[in-house]
Write an enzyme that holds these catalytic residues in place. Structure first.
Site, PDB file in Angstrom:
ATOM      1  N   GLU A 201       0.808  -1.226   0.000  1.00 16.36           N
ATOM      2  CA  GLU A 201       0.000   0.000   0.000  1.00 16.36           C
ATOM      3  C   GLU A 201       0.841   1.277   0.000  1.00 16.36           C
ATOM      4  O   GLU A 201       0.512   2.244   0.684  1.00 16.36           O
ATOM      5  CB  GLU A 201      -0.952  -0.001   1.202  1.00 16.36           C
TER       6      GLU A 201
HETATM    7  C1  ACM Z   1      -2.092  -5.557   3.699  1.00 14.64           C
HETATM    8  O1  ACM Z   1      -3.136  -6.131   4.059  1.00 14.64           O
HETATM    9  N1  ACM Z   1      -2.069  -4.244   3.505  1.00 14.64           N
HETATM   10  C2  ACM Z   1      -0.867  -6.303   3.492  1.00 14.64           C
END
Ligand code: ACM
Length: 538
Positions: free
Chosen positions: A350
Site C-alpha cells: 500500500e
Molecule cells: C495488507 O493487508 N495491507 C498487506
C-alpha cells in the site's frame, strides 16, 4: 483467558522421585478404579487438527495415562528433555499426576517415550511417528521439532478434560494405533499486528501457546505502522519514546512497545514451542509514526500530525534522501542482530504515496541491505515488482486469483507465502453480525477460510513456488486477547491444516466434525472462540 504462568503446578520433582523408588508391578495397575467423574471417550486417532498424513487405528490396544506414568526422553538430548518437561507441565494440572521426566523408563512403569533417531527420511525435520500401545506411547522423530509436533498431536488424543486447569478425576485413555505425520509446507505462519493496537508480551505468549497446538511454526509480528512504532531501536530512540507512547493506538488507545529484552524473551518463549519470530518494519509506506518521531524522514522536514485513524496509503519515506537509507539500515541492522530466525519482513504494501519509480528505487537499495545483515528479505507481494526481489519471499495478500508480476518474479526465483486476504485474513468479519473486524476483503466464515488450496489459488503459482501459508490478524478493531482469540479461532486451525496436511485429507465435513469436537478444549482453556453456526459444537 488465563495468561501464561498462571496455571497451577500440581507435582514436584521430589514427589516424582519418591514414587520412582516403589515401582512394584502391583502399583502399576491402571487407574481405572479411581471412579471417573466424567467419561468422554478417548478421541479417535483421526480426530486430530491438522489432519495427519497416515492414521492406523488398532482397537486391540489402549494406553491409560496413570499416576505412575513417566515421560521418558532421549538420553543425552537436552531438546528432548525440554519437550518432555513442557509436555509434563501441560498434563499435570488436569491429571494431578507427577509425570516425572527421565532419560530412562523403569521397566515396570508405563511410559510416554520421546525419542530421536527415527532414521526415516520422509519425516523430514518436523515429522514424527507416534505409536500407542497398551504398554506405552512412543513418539519418534528425526529432529526435536518433530518430537514437539508429536506431542501436539498427543494432547489432542487425550480426552478433552486434559485441558482443565484443575484436577479432573477420570481415566485418561488414549486410543491404540499409529500416526505417521509430516508437513506439506515448511512455513506455517500467523501474524499479529502490534502497531494498530499494542498487545503486551503476556498476550503474545498466550497466542503463541494456542497457535503452536496446531503446528504453526512462524509468528510474524507487524511492529510498525502509521499509528505506532512497537520495538526499541537504540540508534533512533524517539521511535518508541514518541510513537510507542500514550495514545498511539487506533482511537488513541494505550501506549506500548517491546523493549529489546522483551523482544528477545518472546523469541526464546516462541523457540521453546518451535515457533520462529519474523519481525516486520513496514516501509516505504505505513511510516507516519516514524515521521512523527523523526521529521527528517519526510521530504519537507516537517513532522506530520500523529494519526490514530485507520486510513492507509498516505505516508511515504523520502526516497531521494540519504537520511532514509541511514535510518533503514540502522533499523535492519539492529533487528537482524536481535533476531535468530532467517527472515526480516520489510512490508512494502500500500505504498500509494510513493511513485512507481521511487518504489523501485527504494527496493533496489533496501532489499540488498537485508541480505547484508544475513537475513532473507520477506515482504508483502508488492515487493516482487522489483528485480531485486529474486531471492526474497513475497507474501501474497490479494483478494483475486491473478497477479502476473508475481508470476514473473516466481520464474526469477522469488518464493511465495500464501495469505489471500479473502481467505486467510483473520480480521475479516465472519458475517454481518460479527461485532469485531473489517469487511474490505469480504466476510470469511470458517468454511470459506478452509475451502481453498494454496497451490491453485493464484494462476501460475504452484506448489514448488510456495513456502507455505500465513494467517494475518490486523488489529484495527482488536484491543485485547479475547478479541484476538474470537477472530483467530476457529479460522486459524483451518489455515494451519491447509499448511500442514496433504491435499488428499482436505475435507470440509471432516474438518467441521473435528472442530466441533475441539471446542470444549478451548472452553476449558478459557479461549474465547467464535461458535460458528457452520459447525456442530460438542
Ligand atoms: C495488507 O493487508 N495491507 C498487506
Amino acid at each position: 483467558m488465563a495468561l501464561p504462568g498462571t496455571r497451577r503446578r500440581t507435582a514436584t520433582a521430589a514427589l516424582a522421585l519418591s514414587l520412582l523408588v516403589i515401582p512394584t508391578p502391583a502399583a502399576a495397575t491402571p487407574p481405572a478404579a479411581t471412579a471417573p467423574a466424567t467419561s468422554s471417550p478417548a478421541p479417535a486417532l483421526s480426530s486430530v487438527i491438522p489432519a495427519p498424513v497416515e492414521v492406523t487405528p488398532d482397537a486391540r490396544q489402549t494406553f491409560h495415562l496413570g499416576p505412575l506414568t513417566v515421560i521418558r526422553t532421549q538420553p543425552g538430548s537436552p531438546a528432548s528433555r525440554q519437550i518432555g518437561t513442557h509436555l509434563a507441565g501441560e498434563l499435570r494440572p488436569a491429571t494431578g499426576y507427577p509425570l516425572p521426566v527421565l532419560p530412562i523408563a523403569p521397566r515396570a512403569l508405563p511410559a510416554i517415550s520421546l525419542l530421536l533417531g527415527a532414521n526415516e527420511a520422509r519425516l523430514g525435520d518436523e515429522g514424527y511417528r507416534l505409536t500407542v500401545r497398551t504398554s506405552g506411547i512412543t513418539i519418534r522423530a528425526n529432529k526435536a521439532a518433530g518430537l514437539y509436533a508429536g506431542t501436539r498431536t498427543l494432547l489432542q488424543l487425550l480426552p478433552v478434560e486434559i485441558d482443565s486447569p484443575t484436577v479432573v478425576r477420570r481415566t485418561w485413555a488414549v486410543a491404540g494405533g499409529g500416526i505417521v505425520d509430516f508437513p506439506r509446507f515448511t512455513y506455517r505462519g500467523a501474524m499479529l499486528d502490534e502497531a494498530r493496537h499494542f498487545h503486551a508480551p503476556a498476550e503474545i505468549k498466550a497466542y503463541i501457546d494456542e497457535i503452536s497446538r496446531f503446528k504453526i511454526n512462524y509468528l510474524h509480528l507487524h511492529l510498525s505502522d502509521d499509528q505506532g512504532w512497537r520495538v526499541q531501536i537504540d540508534s533512533w530512540p524517539k521511535l518508541t519514546q514518541v510513537s510507542g507512547g500514550a495514545g498511539t493506538g487506533v482511537d488513541g488507545v494505550g501506549p506500548g512497545f517491546l523493549t529489546k529484552a522483551q523482544y528477545k524473551d518472546l523469541i526464546s518463549y516462541a523457540a521453546k514451542r518451535f515457533i520462529t519470530i519474523v519481525p516486520e518494519i513496514d516501509m516505504p509506506g505505513h511510516v507516519n509514526a516514524a515521521q512523527v518521531a523523526y521529521p527528517e524522514l519526510t521530504c519537507d522536514g516537517v513532522a506530520p500530525p500523529p494519526r490514530t485513524d485507520t486510513a492507509v496509503g498516505y505516508s511515504s519515506l523520502c526516497i531521494g534522501s540519504e537520511t532514509t537509507y541511514r535510518f533503514v539500515e540502522d533499523v535492519i541492522r539492529e533487528l537482524a542482530a536481535l533476531t535468530p530466525g532467517p527472515y526480516l519482513h520489510i512490508g512494502g504494501d500500500e505504498a500509494r504515496a510513493t511513485s512507481d519509480a521511487d518504489y523501485l528505487a527504494f527496493q533496489q537499495r533496501v532489499l540488498p541491505l537485508v541480505a547484508k545483515y544475513g537475513k532473507t528479505a520477506y515482504g508483502w507481494h508488492d515487493i516482487a515488482k522489483s528485480p531485486a526481489a529474486a531471492n526474497a519471499v513475497a507474501q501474497f495478500w490479494g483478494t483475486g486469483t491473478s497477479e502476473p508480476f508475481l508470476v514473473t518474479a516466481v520464474a526469477g526465483g522469488t518464493k511465495v507465502i500464501m495469505s489471500p486476504a479473502s481467505r486467510s485474513y483473520l480480521d475479516m468479519k465472519y458475517d454481518p453480525s460479527t461485532p469485531l473486524g473489517l469487511t474490505w476483503a469480504g466476510y470469511i466464515e470458517v468454511q470459506t477460510a478452509y475451502g481453498w488450496d494454496p497451490a491453485t489459488r493464484v494462476t501460475g503459482i504452484g506448489e514448488n513456488a510456495i513456502l507455505g501459508v500465513e494467517a494475518p490478524l490486523w488489529s484495527e478493531t482488536l484491543r485485547n486477547l479475547d478479541n484476538i482469540e474470537f477472530m483467530a479461532f476457529p479460522r486459524l486451525p483451518a489455515i494451519a491444516e491447509l499448511g500442514w496436511s496433504p491435499p488428499a485429507t482436505h475435507d470440509w465435513q471432516s474438518f467441521a466434525t473435528r472442530l466441533g469436537a475441539y471446542g470444549p478444549r478451548w472452553t476449558l482453556r478459557g479461549v474465547d472462540f467464535y461458535r460458528s453456526p457452520q459447525v456442530v459444537w460438542s
